[in-house]
Enzyme design. Structure first.
Site, PDB file in Angstrom:
ATOM      1  N   ALA A   1     -28.100 -20.530  42.039  1.00  0.00           N
ATOM      2  CA  ALA A   1     -28.771 -19.772  40.587  1.00  0.00           C
ATOM      3  C   ALA A   1     -28.551 -20.834  38.958  1.00  0.00           C
ATOM      4  O   ALA A   1     -27.123 -21.269  38.980  1.00  0.00           O
ATOM      5  CB  ALA A   1     -28.394 -18.825  40.787  1.00  0.00           C
TER       6      ALA A   1
ATOM      7  N   GLY B   1     -28.023 -20.962  45.278  1.00  0.00           N
ATOM      8  CA  GLY B   1     -29.544 -19.926  45.768  1.00  0.00           C
ATOM      9  C   GLY B   1     -30.227 -21.331  46.175  1.00  0.00           C
ATOM     10  O   GLY B   1     -30.894 -21.074  46.581  1.00  0.00           O
TER      11      GLY B   1
ATOM     12  N   GLU C   1     -30.175 -21.053  49.594  1.00  0.00           N
ATOM     13  CA  GLU C   1     -30.433 -19.797  50.212  1.00  0.00           C
ATOM     14  C   GLU C   1     -31.634 -19.697  49.721  1.00  0.00           C
ATOM     15  O   GLU C   1     -32.733 -19.533  50.619  1.00  0.00           O
ATOM     16  CB  GLU C   1     -29.917 -18.584  49.226  1.00  0.00           C
ATOM     17  CG  GLU C   1     -28.421 -18.921  49.320  1.00  0.00           C
ATOM     18  CD  GLU C   1     -28.220 -17.594  48.118  1.00  0.00           C
ATOM     19  OE1 GLU C   1     -27.566 -17.830  47.124  1.00  0.00           O
ATOM     20  OE2 GLU C   1     -27.621 -16.247  48.726  1.00  0.00           O
TER      21      GLU C   1
ATOM     22  N   GLU D   1     -20.659 -20.248  45.193  1.00  0.00           N
ATOM     23  CA  GLU D   1     -20.608 -18.726  44.253  1.00  0.00           C
ATOM     24  C   GLU D   1     -18.972 -18.328  44.473  1.00  0.00           C
ATOM     25  O   GLU D   1     -18.847 -17.672  43.092  1.00  0.00           O
ATOM     26  CB  GLU D   1     -21.491 -17.590  45.142  1.00  0.00           C
ATOM     27  CG  GLU D   1     -22.798 -17.931  44.437  1.00  0.00           C
ATOM     28  CD  GLU D   1     -23.656 -18.798  46.198  1.00  0.00           C
ATOM     29  OE1 GLU D   1     -22.744 -19.297  47.126  1.00  0.00           O
ATOM     30  OE2 GLU D   1     -24.658 -18.667  46.150  1.00  0.00           O
TER      31      GLU D   1
HETATM   32  N1  CO8 Z   1     -26.444 -23.698  36.661  1.00  0.00           N
HETATM   33  C1  CO8 Z   1     -26.748 -24.354  35.484  1.00  0.00           C
HETATM   34  N2  CO8 Z   1     -26.616 -26.247  35.006  1.00  0.00           N
HETATM   35  C2  CO8 Z   1     -26.424 -26.274  36.080  1.00  0.00           C
HETATM   36  C3  CO8 Z   1     -26.318 -26.207  37.500  1.00  0.00           C
HETATM   37  C4  CO8 Z   1     -26.281 -24.096  37.638  1.00  0.00           C
HETATM   38  N3  CO8 Z   1     -26.757 -23.999  38.812  1.00  0.00           N
HETATM   39  N4  CO8 Z   1     -25.766 -27.397  38.063  1.00  0.00           N
HETATM   40  C5  CO8 Z   1     -25.305 -27.983  37.286  1.00  0.00           C
HETATM   41  N5  CO8 Z   1     -26.334 -28.289  36.174  1.00  0.00           N
HETATM   42  C6  CO8 Z   1     -26.313 -29.069  34.759  1.00  0.00           C
HETATM   43  C7  CO8 Z   1     -24.710 -28.463  34.311  1.00  0.00           C
HETATM   44  O1  CO8 Z   1     -24.338 -27.906  33.100  1.00  0.00           O
HETATM   45  C8  CO8 Z   1     -24.449 -30.173  33.454  1.00  0.00           C
HETATM   46  O2  CO8 Z   1     -26.124 -29.307  32.248  1.00  0.00           O
HETATM   47  P1  CO8 Z   1     -25.451 -30.745  31.080  1.00  0.00           P
HETATM   48  O3  CO8 Z   1     -25.499 -32.143  31.378  1.00  0.00           O
HETATM   49  O4  CO8 Z   1     -26.236 -30.241  30.093  1.00  0.00           O
HETATM   50  O5  CO8 Z   1     -23.820 -31.075  30.823  1.00  0.00           O
HETATM   51  C9  CO8 Z   1     -25.909 -31.446  34.286  1.00  0.00           C
HETATM   52  O6  CO8 Z   1     -26.600 -30.175  35.219  1.00  0.00           O
HETATM   53  C10 CO8 Z   1     -25.121 -31.981  35.032  1.00  0.00           C
HETATM   54  O7  CO8 Z   1     -24.219 -31.617  35.765  1.00  0.00           O
HETATM   55  P2  CO8 Z   1     -22.790 -32.534  35.724  1.00  0.00           P
HETATM   56  O8  CO8 Z   1     -22.720 -33.073  34.793  1.00  0.00           O
HETATM   57  O9  CO8 Z   1     -21.597 -30.706  36.452  1.00  0.00           O
HETATM   58  O10 CO8 Z   1     -23.480 -33.141  37.387  1.00  0.00           O
HETATM   59  P3  CO8 Z   1     -21.931 -33.436  37.981  1.00  0.00           P
HETATM   60  O11 CO8 Z   1     -22.240 -34.723  39.163  1.00  0.00           O
HETATM   61  O12 CO8 Z   1     -20.262 -34.078  38.090  1.00  0.00           O
HETATM   62  O13 CO8 Z   1     -21.866 -32.298  39.166  1.00  0.00           O
HETATM   63  C11 CO8 Z   1     -22.685 -30.323  40.367  1.00  0.00           C
HETATM   64  C12 CO8 Z   1     -23.044 -31.556  39.809  1.00  0.00           C
HETATM   65  C13 CO8 Z   1     -21.989 -30.786  41.798  1.00  0.00           C
HETATM   66  C14 CO8 Z   1     -23.942 -30.072  41.279  1.00  0.00           C
HETATM   67  C15 CO8 Z   1     -21.807 -29.655  39.628  1.00  0.00           C
HETATM   68  O14 CO8 Z   1     -23.017 -29.711  38.910  1.00  0.00           O
HETATM   69  C16 CO8 Z   1     -22.099 -27.861  39.946  1.00  0.00           C
HETATM   70  O15 CO8 Z   1     -20.600 -27.841  40.639  1.00  0.00           O
HETATM   71  N6  CO8 Z   1     -22.824 -27.235  39.725  1.00  0.00           N
HETATM   72  C17 CO8 Z   1     -22.842 -26.149  39.859  1.00  0.00           C
HETATM   73  C18 CO8 Z   1     -23.057 -25.315  41.842  1.00  0.00           C
HETATM   74  C19 CO8 Z   1     -23.351 -23.734  41.746  1.00  0.00           C
HETATM   75  O16 CO8 Z   1     -22.090 -23.343  41.596  1.00  0.00           O
HETATM   76  N7  CO8 Z   1     -23.961 -23.032  42.380  1.00  0.00           N
HETATM   77  C20 CO8 Z   1     -23.444 -21.954  42.359  1.00  0.00           C
HETATM   78  C21 CO8 Z   1     -24.533 -20.833  41.314  1.00  0.00           C
HETATM   79  S1  CO8 Z   1     -24.634 -19.168  42.162  1.00  0.00           S
HETATM   80  C22 CO8 Z   1     -25.647 -18.879  42.869  1.00  0.00           C
HETATM   81  O17 CO8 Z   1     -26.575 -20.209  43.418  1.00  0.00           O
HETATM   82  C23 CO8 Z   1     -26.237 -17.651  42.981  1.00  0.00           C
HETATM   83  C24 CO8 Z   1     -27.778 -17.629  43.649  1.00  0.00           C
HETATM   84  C25 CO8 Z   1     -27.740 -15.775  43.270  1.00  0.00           C
HETATM   85  C26 CO8 Z   1     -29.244 -15.980  43.839  1.00  0.00           C
HETATM   86  C27 CO8 Z   1     -29.280 -14.886  43.603  1.00  0.00           C
HETATM   87  C28 CO8 Z   1     -30.768 -13.732  43.978  1.00  0.00           C
HETATM   88  C29 CO8 Z   1     -30.916 -12.406  44.356  1.00  0.00           C
END
Ligand code: CO8
Length: 253
Positions: free
Chosen positions: A66, A110, A113, A133
């Site tokens: 998400a 997500g 999921e 998460e």
């Molecule tokens: N949300 C928003 N932005 C994101 C997300 C995300 N989940 N993941 C990556 N980005 C963005 C970063 O903010 C960054 O943006 P910017 O360039 O503007 O700074 C860009 O993508 C690149 O990311 P990184 O610089 O961090 O790149 P890396 O290669 O170092 O890392 C990762 C990539 C591993 C994907 C890292 O970004 C990361 O860990 N992301 C978060 C992953 C995460 O925690 N996901 C879970 C989110 S919570 C969720 O999914 C709950 C679901 C609930 C659903 C409910 C329905 C009922």
């Protein structure tokens, strides 16, 4: 169909492909994307020409979860309202036609999921699945705790949900989360090949089979067997079943 966050393709007859397309955010699922996913699936549900849907992302990421930028600072009530305002989650869970999810790169939170709600999952070599998460102080909220526990068992599910333990494609295959691990440059072609095979089959049977297998995961054996029986007999009234059985006996196609 024109969308801001999705690309729609028609790679073969009867097959629609939805490509998540927010490359700068690793295809993070924001409300625009989830709303568009709902619209696309609703349109494909209503379109008789579409028999099978493939959902995929890019080679780097299926989806990184998400969109954290949309969730930050929200209260539980605000989050609930936000989720209820998008149609994507409901549309994928009620979609009656087969869905194939082709995962390359990351399927996190997500994103994982969403993949778990598809019927058949393919993973590219090196693909990574995780439910991170807990690193954000929350838990999976789109079925992750329930579906992963059913697939991998309690102990490993606890590690994945409580401690964000990741899983690579090969282990996901071993655990039955995905049905195939394929080279990244071939995965989409394989997904299209399978989708074409399914699109060429008797659609009543394919959709009923989908509903029955999903029932197996959702309910007790007793209820599942009863559901299967209720689903089995009406298929004999379809033209496909009549024609295909007669064709078998006549040795014709
Ligand atoms: N949300 C928003 N932005 C994101 C997300 C995300 N989940 N993941 C990556 N980005 C963005 C970063 O903010 C960054 O943006 P910017 O360039 O503007 O700074 C860009 O993508 C690149 O990311 P990184 O610089 O961090 O790149 P890396 O290669 O170092 O890392 C990762 C990539 C591993 C994907 C890292 O970004 C990361 O860990 N992301 C978060 C992953 C995460 O925690 N996901 C879970 C989110 S919570 C969720 O999914 C709950 C679901 C609930 C659903 C409910 C329905 C009922």
């Amino acid at each position: 169909m024109n969308f801001e966050t999705l690309l729609i393709e028609a790679p073969a007859e009867g097959v629609a492909l939805i490509r998540l397309n927010r490359p700068r955010q690793y295809n993070a699922l924001n409300t625009t994307l989830l709303g568009e996913l709902g619209s696309a699936l609703d349109q494909f549900e209503a379109d008789d020409a579409v028999k099978v849907v493939i959902i995929t992302g890019s080679e780097k990421a299926f989806a990184a979860g998400a969109d954290i930028a949309e969730m930050v600072g929200k209260s539980g009530e605000e989050m609930l309202q936000m989720i209820q305002s998008v149609t994507g989650w409901k549309a994928i869970s009620t979609f009656s036609k087969p869905t194939i999810c082709s995962v390359s790169g990351m399927a996190l939170g997500g994103g994982f999921e969403l993949a778990l709600q598809c019927d058949i999952l393919f993973a590219a070599k090196g693909a990574k699945f995780a439910l991170p998460e807990v690193n954000l102080g929350v838990i999976p909220g789109a079925g992750g705790t329930q579906r992963v526990a059913r697939l991998v068992g309690k102990s490993l599910a606890m590690e994945m949900v409580m401690n964000a333990r990741p899983m690579l494609a090969e282990e996901a295959l071993q655990r039955g989360i995905v049905s195939r691990v394929i080279d990244a440059d071939k995965i989409e072609a394989e997904a299209v090949k399978l989708a074409s095979q399914l699109a060429g089959r008797a659609q009543h049977a394919v959709r009923t089979a989908k509903a029955c297998v999903n029932k197996a995961i959702d309910t007790t054996l007793e209820e599942g067997l009863s559901y299967e029986q209720q689903s089995f007999f009406p298929l004999f009234d379809t033209d496909d079943a009549k024609n295909m059985m007669a064709a078998f006996l006549n040795k014709s196609k």
